[in-house]
Design a protein around this motif. Structure first.
Motif, PDB file in Angstrom:
ATOM      1  N   ALA A   1      -6.318  -2.636  15.327  1.00 45.41           N
ATOM      2  CA  ALA A   1      -4.481  -1.735  14.970  1.00 45.41           C
ATOM      3  C   ALA A   1      -4.225  -2.720  13.911  1.00 45.41           C
ATOM      4  N   ALA A   2      -4.381  -4.063  14.851  1.00 51.02           N
ATOM      5  CA  ALA A   2      -3.828  -5.592  13.678  1.00 51.02           C
ATOM      6  C   ALA A   2      -5.011  -6.149  12.171  1.00 51.02           C
ATOM      7  N   SER A   3      -6.421  -5.911  12.864  1.00 55.16           N
ATOM      8  CA  SER A   3      -7.052  -6.587  12.281  1.00 55.16           C
ATOM      9  C   SER A   3      -7.099  -5.954  10.852  1.00 55.16           C
TER      10      SER A   3
ATOM     11  N   ILE B   1      -4.978  -1.076   6.340  1.00 55.63           N
ATOM     12  CA  ILE B   1      -4.245  -1.590   5.870  1.00 55.63           C
ATOM     13  C   ILE B   1      -2.846  -1.069   5.910  1.00 55.63           C
ATOM     14  N   ASP B   2      -1.922  -1.954   5.861  1.00 60.08           N
ATOM     15  CA  ASP B   2      -0.494  -1.351   6.283  1.00 60.08           C
ATOM     16  C   ASP B   2       0.133  -0.640   7.485  1.00 60.08           C
ATOM     17  N   GLY B   3      -1.159  -0.938   8.553  1.00 59.66           N
ATOM     18  CA  GLY B   3      -0.943  -0.317   9.806  1.00 59.66           C
ATOM     19  C   GLY B   3      -1.671   1.153  10.314  1.00 59.66           C
ATOM     20  N   LEU B   4      -2.544   1.280   8.878  1.00 58.11           N
ATOM     21  CA  LEU B   4      -3.295   2.907   9.237  1.00 58.11           C
ATOM     22  C   LEU B   4      -4.726   2.104   9.127  1.00 58.11           C
TER      23      LEU B   4
ATOM     24  N   GLN C   1       2.098   7.447  -3.823  1.00 57.80           N
ATOM     25  CA  GLN C   1       2.505   5.984  -4.733  1.00 57.80           C
ATOM     26  C   GLN C   1       1.962   5.030  -3.243  1.00 57.80           C
ATOM     27  N   ARG C   2       2.679   4.932  -1.978  1.00 58.74           N
ATOM     28  CA  ARG C   2       1.705   3.878  -0.989  1.00 58.74           C
ATOM     29  C   ARG C   2      -0.307   3.811  -0.393  1.00 58.74           C
ATOM     30  N   ILE C   3      -0.171   5.113  -1.103  1.00 59.01           N
ATOM     31  CA  ILE C   3      -1.766   5.085  -1.055  1.00 59.01           C
ATOM     32  C   ILE C   3      -2.642   4.295  -2.022  1.00 59.01           C
ATOM     33  N   ALA C   4      -1.667   4.599  -3.276  1.00 61.89           N
ATOM     34  CA  ALA C   4      -2.799   4.215  -4.276  1.00 61.89           C
ATOM     35  C   ALA C   4      -2.326   2.045  -4.133  1.00 61.89           C
ATOM     36  N   ALA C   5      -0.926   1.630  -3.677  1.00 63.09           N
ATOM     37  CA  ALA C   5      -0.231   0.374  -3.613  1.00 63.09           C
ATOM     38  C   ALA C   5      -1.871  -0.162  -2.393  1.00 63.09           C
ATOM     39  N   ALA C   6      -2.230   0.996  -1.434  1.00 61.63           N
ATOM     40  CA  ALA C   6      -3.049   0.941  -0.506  1.00 61.63           C
ATOM     41  C   ALA C   6      -4.380   0.478  -0.789  1.00 61.63           C
TER      42      ALA C   6
ATOM     43  N   PHE D   1     -11.574  10.972   8.440  1.00 65.35           N
ATOM     44  CA  PHE D   1     -12.108   9.903   9.350  1.00 65.35           C
ATOM     45  C   PHE D   1     -10.867   8.622   9.182  1.00 65.35           C
ATOM     46  N   SER D   2      -9.926   8.693   8.431  1.00 64.87           N
ATOM     47  CA  SER D   2      -8.506   7.948   8.298  1.00 64.87           C
ATOM     48  C   SER D   2      -7.349   8.765   9.379  1.00 64.87           C
ATOM     49  N   GLY D   3      -7.069   7.285   9.304  1.00 67.09           N
ATOM     50  CA  GLY D   3      -6.328   7.512  10.946  1.00 67.09           C
ATOM     51  C   GLY D   3      -5.357   8.487  10.060  1.00 67.09           C
ATOM     52  N   LYS D   4      -3.961   9.057  10.882  1.00 69.43           N
ATOM     53  CA  LYS D   4      -2.934  10.069  10.545  1.00 69.43           C
ATOM     54  C   LYS D   4      -1.484   8.783  10.918  1.00 69.43           C
ATOM     55  N   PRO D   5      -1.051   8.817   9.259  1.00 67.81           N
ATOM     56  CA  PRO D   5       0.040   8.489   9.495  1.00 67.81           C
ATOM     57  C   PRO D   5       1.772   9.465  10.844  1.00 67.81           C
ATOM     58  N   PRO D   6       1.515   8.146  11.359  1.00 63.99           N
ATOM     59  CA  PRO D   6       2.541   8.138  12.783  1.00 63.99           C
ATOM     60  C   PRO D   6       3.783   8.707  11.921  1.00 63.99           C
ATOM     61  N   ALA D   7       4.505   8.114  11.020  1.00 62.74           N
ATOM     62  CA  ALA D   7       5.502   7.891  10.772  1.00 62.74           C
ATOM     63  C   ALA D   7       5.653   8.509   8.971  1.00 62.74           C
ATOM     64  N   THR D   8       7.019   8.493   8.859  1.00 64.53           N
ATOM     65  CA  THR D   8       6.514   8.825   7.195  1.00 64.53           C
ATOM     66  C   THR D   8       6.601   7.972   6.032  1.00 64.53           C
TER      67      THR D   8
END
Length: 441
Positions: A48-50, A125-128, A203-208, A191-198
């Motif tokens: 999660a942190a790496s 990236i950004d916790g996900l 736009q956020r995906i593009a930045a990621a 196989f990407s993570g499922k966002p746990p919050a909104t």
């Protein structure tokens, strides 16, 4: 960074990872909780942190496949439709044949082997955790390209273009056409993570995606997408981060390209304005027909993704019908996706959604986009566009000047639908080469 430089990464395998990573990274959903491995919580913190780039391998437990076959065998089917066409949705005879093949003949292990033959990774990236395929070309001057799938697709849509794009000399191109290719799974998909919050909107995906490319040591790159991949690529083009050279899209946003009078008429459900030419009225009428008769799926997921999620998480046939309906609508052979793609390709994609239980989470991108309130301003970077004839919306070139003031390429091809890379990988690859040719000069 180059693949050969990943010396200290750790491998993640389905069935052999921490409980949290299994759930977020692509576990075999549909299994009971008793089938999930129990390991130390200490391992969870590392992933999660790496910001490491960690090799990834798909290993779905056999119990998950047995559970799928059992559920298919126990399907309770609805009554047949009361019409002789597709106007009420997926026709039972067609879906029953697909499910029969799914239960008796489709081999997920072939699909799994195909994925595992490619370099796959996870990075946070950004916790996900973001899953991606990364294939570097052997050609020295290859151009880095991040390519994004859509819904109801997945990375399976794009696998057949990997060879033509990374090794063009083996597919009718030259070394100057080569790309280093990055294919991520959108958050909540595969196989990407499922966002746990909104908040994970385009736009956020593009930045990621920009973070991902810079993390791979690609300080200059191009981006491509269709469906949600186009929306994400457009968002990236509006953000215009340092190093983004251009984008290519094969899906166009109606809201930013329709002439103002036509846009207002479409919003009000009216007829095409008299100011439109005969060819322009055809484009308008197709867009109006789609909004009136083919947009219900998006309205549901934009407002009630959780409600539809219960059914498609619990029933593989419910999930198959939900995905198959739009695949059938949008291929170049409408109503007959097997002709365009084949049963196995369709079921590889549907099975991925089932095993990862991403039917519900993938639908939330519609809700996130509706809630984001993002203003669709002009894309700031050069843009290449290919119009495939089976696409839902096919605007003429002169409609694109406001949305894409730096349009560097526009072409209309003779075959292929909404799933262009999936349906016509060679033609699609030729268009990507041509679209980005001027960027290399």
């Amino acid at each position: 960074m180059a693949l050969t430089s990943l010396k200290h990464s750790h491998s993640l395998k389905l069935g052999h990872m921490s409980r949290r990573s299994l759930l977020l990274g692509g576990a075999a959903a549909g299994m009971s909780a008793a089938l999930l491995p129990r390991t130390s919580d200490a391992a969870d913190v590392v992933g999660a942190a790496s910001e490491e780039i960690r090799p990834f391998k798909v290993e779905v437990p056999e119990a998950a496949l047995a559970d799928l076959r059992r559920r298919l065998a126990e399907t309770r089917w609805p009554d047949g439709e009361t019409v002789m066409n597709r106007s009420q949705g997926v026709q039972p005879d067609r879906l029953k044949e697909l499910v029969r093949y799914w239960q008796s003949s489709h081999d997920w292990r072939n699909a799994e082997s195909r994925l595992n033959s490619l370099p796959q990774f996870l990075t946070n990236i950004d916790g996900l955790d973001i899953h991606f395929i990364h294939v570097r070309s052997r050609h020295q001057n290859a151009l880095p390209l991040i390519m994004t799938h859509g819904w109801p697709g997945s990375v399976f849509e794009l696998l057949d273009v990997i060879g033509p794009l990374t090794d063009p000399t083996a597919h009718g191109g030259t070394a100057d056409d080569a790309f280093h290719l990055v294919i991520p799974s959108i958050p909540g998909f595969g196989f990407s993570g499922k966002p746990p919050a909104t908040g994970w909107n385009p736009q956020r995906i593009a930045a990621a995606w920009d973070v991902l490319m810079k993390r791979l040591d690609y300080n200059s790159y191009v981006a491509q997408g269709g469906d949600w991949g186009a929306i994400i690529s457009d968002a990236l083009g509006r953000q215009a981060p340092d190093g983004l050279l251009a984008i290519h899209v094969n899906r166009i946003e109606r809201a930013t390209t329709l002439p103002s009078g036509a846009a207002q008429a479409l919003k009000n459900g009216g007829l095409a304005p008299d100011s439109l030419s005969a060819d322009e009225r055809i484009v308008f009428d197709e867009a109006r027909d789609f909004l009136n008769n083919g947009f219900g799926y998006a309205a549901i997921m934009s407002t009630r993704p959780e409600t539809i999620g219960y059914g498609i998480a619990d029933s593989p046939v419910g999930l198959a019908a939900w995905l198959y309906d739009k695949i059938a609508d949008w291929v170049f052979t409408p109503g007959d996706p097997e002709q365009a793609l084949g049963k196995d390709a369709i079921l590889d994609n549907i099975t991925l959604y089932w095993l990862t239980n991403t039917g519900p989470s993938s639908g939330r991108i519609y809700w996130e986009n509706a809630m984001s309130g993002a203003k669709l301003t002009a894309v700031k970077v050069p843009v290449a566009v290919t119009i495939f004839p089976g696409e839902v919306y096919k605007p003429p070139k002169h409609w694109l000047s406001k949305a894409y003031p730096k349009l560097i390429y526009y072409n209309r091809v003779s075959k292929g639908g909404h799933f262009a890379a999936w349906e016509e990988p060679e033609l699609f690859s030729q268009e990507i080469r041509a679209g980005f040719k001027s960027v290399r000069l």
